[in-house]
Structure formats: structure tokens, C-alpha cells
Design an enzyme around this catalytic site. Structure first.
Site, PDB file in Angstrom:
ATOM      1  N   CYS A 109       7.536 -23.316   9.935  1.00 47.04           N
ATOM      2  CA  CYS A 109       8.215 -22.015  10.054  1.00 47.04           C
ATOM      3  C   CYS A 109       7.213 -20.870  10.237  1.00 47.04           C
ATOM      4  O   CYS A 109       7.466 -19.937  11.006  1.00 47.04           O
ATOM      5  CB  CYS A 109       9.114 -21.799   8.855  1.00 47.04           C
ATOM      6  SG  CYS A 109      10.474 -22.984   8.830  1.00 47.04           S
ATOM      7  N   HIS A 168      15.390 -25.757   9.146  1.00 48.91           N
ATOM      8  CA  HIS A 168      15.035 -24.806   8.093  1.00 48.91           C
ATOM      9  C   HIS A 168      15.702 -23.461   8.413  1.00 48.91           C
ATOM     10  O   HIS A 168      15.955 -23.149   9.597  1.00 48.91           O
ATOM     11  CB  HIS A 168      13.519 -24.636   8.026  1.00 48.91           C
ATOM     12  CG  HIS A 168      12.814 -25.750   7.311  1.00 48.91           C
ATOM     13  ND1 HIS A 168      11.545 -25.630   6.804  1.00 48.91           N
ATOM     14  CD2 HIS A 168      13.226 -27.016   7.007  1.00 48.91           C
ATOM     15  CE1 HIS A 168      11.181 -26.772   6.234  1.00 48.91           C
ATOM     16  NE2 HIS A 168      12.177 -27.622   6.330  1.00 48.91           N
ATOM     17  N   GLU A 205      14.549 -20.457   8.556  1.00 52.05           N
ATOM     18  CA  GLU A 205      13.805 -19.588   9.483  1.00 52.05           C
ATOM     19  C   GLU A 205      13.999 -20.007  10.936  1.00 52.05           C
ATOM     20  O   GLU A 205      14.104 -19.169  11.830  1.00 52.05           O
ATOM     21  CB  GLU A 205      12.304 -19.616   9.153  1.00 52.05           C
ATOM     22  CG  GLU A 205      11.930 -19.181   7.742  1.00 52.05           C
ATOM     23  CD  GLU A 205      11.814 -20.345   6.780  1.00 52.05           C
ATOM     24  OE1 GLU A 205      12.714 -21.231   6.781  1.00 52.05           O
ATOM     25  OE2 GLU A 205      10.842 -20.394   6.020  1.00 52.05           O
ATOM     26  N   CYS A 242       7.071 -22.674   5.294  1.00 46.94           N
ATOM     27  CA  CYS A 242       6.193 -23.846   5.424  1.00 46.94           C
ATOM     28  C   CYS A 242       5.377 -23.701   6.718  1.00 46.94           C
ATOM     29  O   CYS A 242       5.551 -22.724   7.459  1.00 46.94           O
ATOM     30  CB  CYS A 242       7.039 -25.128   5.466  1.00 46.94           C
ATOM     31  SG  CYS A 242       7.942 -25.336   7.016  1.00 46.94           S
TER      32      CYS A 242
END
Lengths: 160, 160
Positions: free
Chosen positions: B84, B51, B53, B81
Site C-alpha cells: 500500500c 487492502h 488503501e 504495508c
């Protein structure tokens, strides 16, 4: 079988202990084979992402050449934190076997339940208490030893 | 200043779009400088950890040579999410600036509030709605285009 694989996760936790890291270990099993393993290396790698579970998921994804670790089981000596519980959901791991629970920050049900949240698009089968005594003891011994080291360092600094 | 850095996060989201990845971008700023940047690469790298992040935190930790990203701010185009949000807490990021909210799986308050949980040992200042229109539009355009591609592929398969 669960005890056998939790012993492998405990081996990983011991590697973390030797590095003076909080001793947590994780392995991922697919079709009876270990496809990923990891131990906590946050201090060693100076990286907050380097939890046992994240390292194991990274290795498993590479060995499966896929981001979905469908039908795989993670064995972890300590209940995952929010980051790791979220990573377990994102990677579609089927089953999570936990040694010791973490009432303070565990996110497989103790503090928050991320791995079985009614609104998330994947839910994980969770089993707890496998080799709980051994998984708890290694953590207790580590923090006992850490306190001793801190006390020694503190008395040394007072001596100066 | 927040808009300036969110534009940088949006640049990252556009790189993800070009890779046909869900267009999410993140950057981390310390002392006015960008120390980490990332865009979603889950499909490209076949890794659920990739992801925006997580990639940005990894880069920032390396550039700071530290796992604690104290006094830093993350700018992200979509609400993080669980994984993260947990990573943001673990890395001690001070401030989180969000473009678009994610009611389905956002863990900065929409579905769960991990970044400001009363029992966790770090809490993050959160700001929402910075360049919200642009951050939402890029996601909507992406999913619209994805549906079109799927429809075309579906009619092609019916033609066979």
C-alpha cells in the site's frame, strides 16, 4: 523451464509495448500451469495500480479462489517496484523469477529488499537474470522510440 | 478537518470489522471531497490485493479519470504495508494521514520508509496520530474477539 515461462512473460511485455506502455510483463505459474498473466496498463486504464504483477496476482487469485498463492512462481520481465514487491509478499508467492534488474526502484534487492525482509512474515525465493538480455532490450528499445516520438513532437511544435 | 476525515476512514474500518476482516479503513480526499473509500476485504474477496488503501486508490483513480492523484490526501486508520505504501507513492498522493502506527510491517517509517525514500521519484507528506486511540482500539477489540472465537472453537473441538 524458467526460460519457457519467461518467454510467456515477455509476450505480455510485448502487448504492453503495443499499447505504448512501459513494456513489463508477468505471469504466475502453479503446478506447471499459468494461472495469471498481466502486462503494464497504467496509461491505458488510467490507474497506477495496473502494473503487470498486480494484474497477474488478481487473475491468479480469482483462478485459485484463494488469496494465498502458495507454491506458485511469478515470472516478471523487470524487477518489481515497492507496490508489486509488497503484493508478492502479501500473496505468499513462493518463488520470483526476474528478467532484468531495476537499480532505480527495484524492491527485490536492488533499491530495497521487500521480498526477503527479515521482519516480514513471508520470504520469497528469488532468481535473477533469466532472459535478461531480451527483457532489458525491450525496455531500451521502448525508451529509445519514446525519445524519438518526443523529439518529433518537439520539432513539430517549433515549426508552428 | 483531519479528524473529520479520519472519522470517515474509521467508518470504513467498522465495515471491515462487521465482515470479520482486520478492521482497516481508508479514504481519499481531493478539494474537500471524498473521491475514494475502501475497507479491508482480503478474506471476503479472497484476494490479497483487497487492502483498504488499494480499494480507495482504485475508486479515486476512476472518479478522477487519472492515475496521478495529485494534491489528494489519504486518511488511513493503520499505517500502510509495503504494497500500500508503494501504491501511495505510485499514485502520487500528496499527503498521508495515519491513525495508528504498525511497528511490525508499517512502511511509512515504522519498519521501512517507502513513502519518503530518498531514491524514489515521489515523496509523501506524512501526519500520524490522528484519532490514534480510536484507530488502535478497533484493532485491539477485533483481535481480542478473534482470540475468543478461536478459544470457543478449540474447546468445541475438544468436546467432540
Amino acid at each position: 523451464m524458467d526460460e519457457h515461462f519467461m518467454k510467456e512473460a515477455l509476450k505480455e511485455a510485448k502487448y504492453a509495448y503495443e499499447l505504448l506502455e512501459v513494456p513489463v510483463g508477468a505471469i504466475i505459474v502453479y503446478d506447471g500451469k499459468i494461472i495469471g498473466r498481466g502486462h503494464n496498463k497504467v496509461e491505458t486504464l488510467k490507474n497506477s495500480l495496473s502494473h503487470a504483477e498486480i494484474i497477474a496476482i488478481d487473475e491468479a487469485s480469482k483462478s485459485m479462489d484463494a488469496w494465498r498463492l502458495i507454491d506458485s512462481t511469478m515470472y516478471v520481465t523487470l524487477e518489481p517496484c515497492a507496490m508489486c514487491a509488497g503484493a508478492i509478499v502479501n500473496s505468499r508467492i513462493k518463488r520470483l523469477v526476474i528478467g532484468s534488474l531495476d537499480p532505480k526502484r527495484g524492491c527485490a534487492g536492488s533499491l530495497i529488499n521487500i521480498v526477503n525482509h527479515p521482519s516480514l512474515n513471508h520470504r520469497v525465493e528469488v532468481e535473477t537474470g533469466i532472459l535478461e538480455k531480451e527483457c532489458t532490450e525491450i525496455l531500451q528499445n521502448f525508451f529509445k522510440e519514446l525519445r524519438k516520438i518526443k523529439e518529433i513532437n518537439h520539432s513539430k511544435s517549433l515549426d508552428k
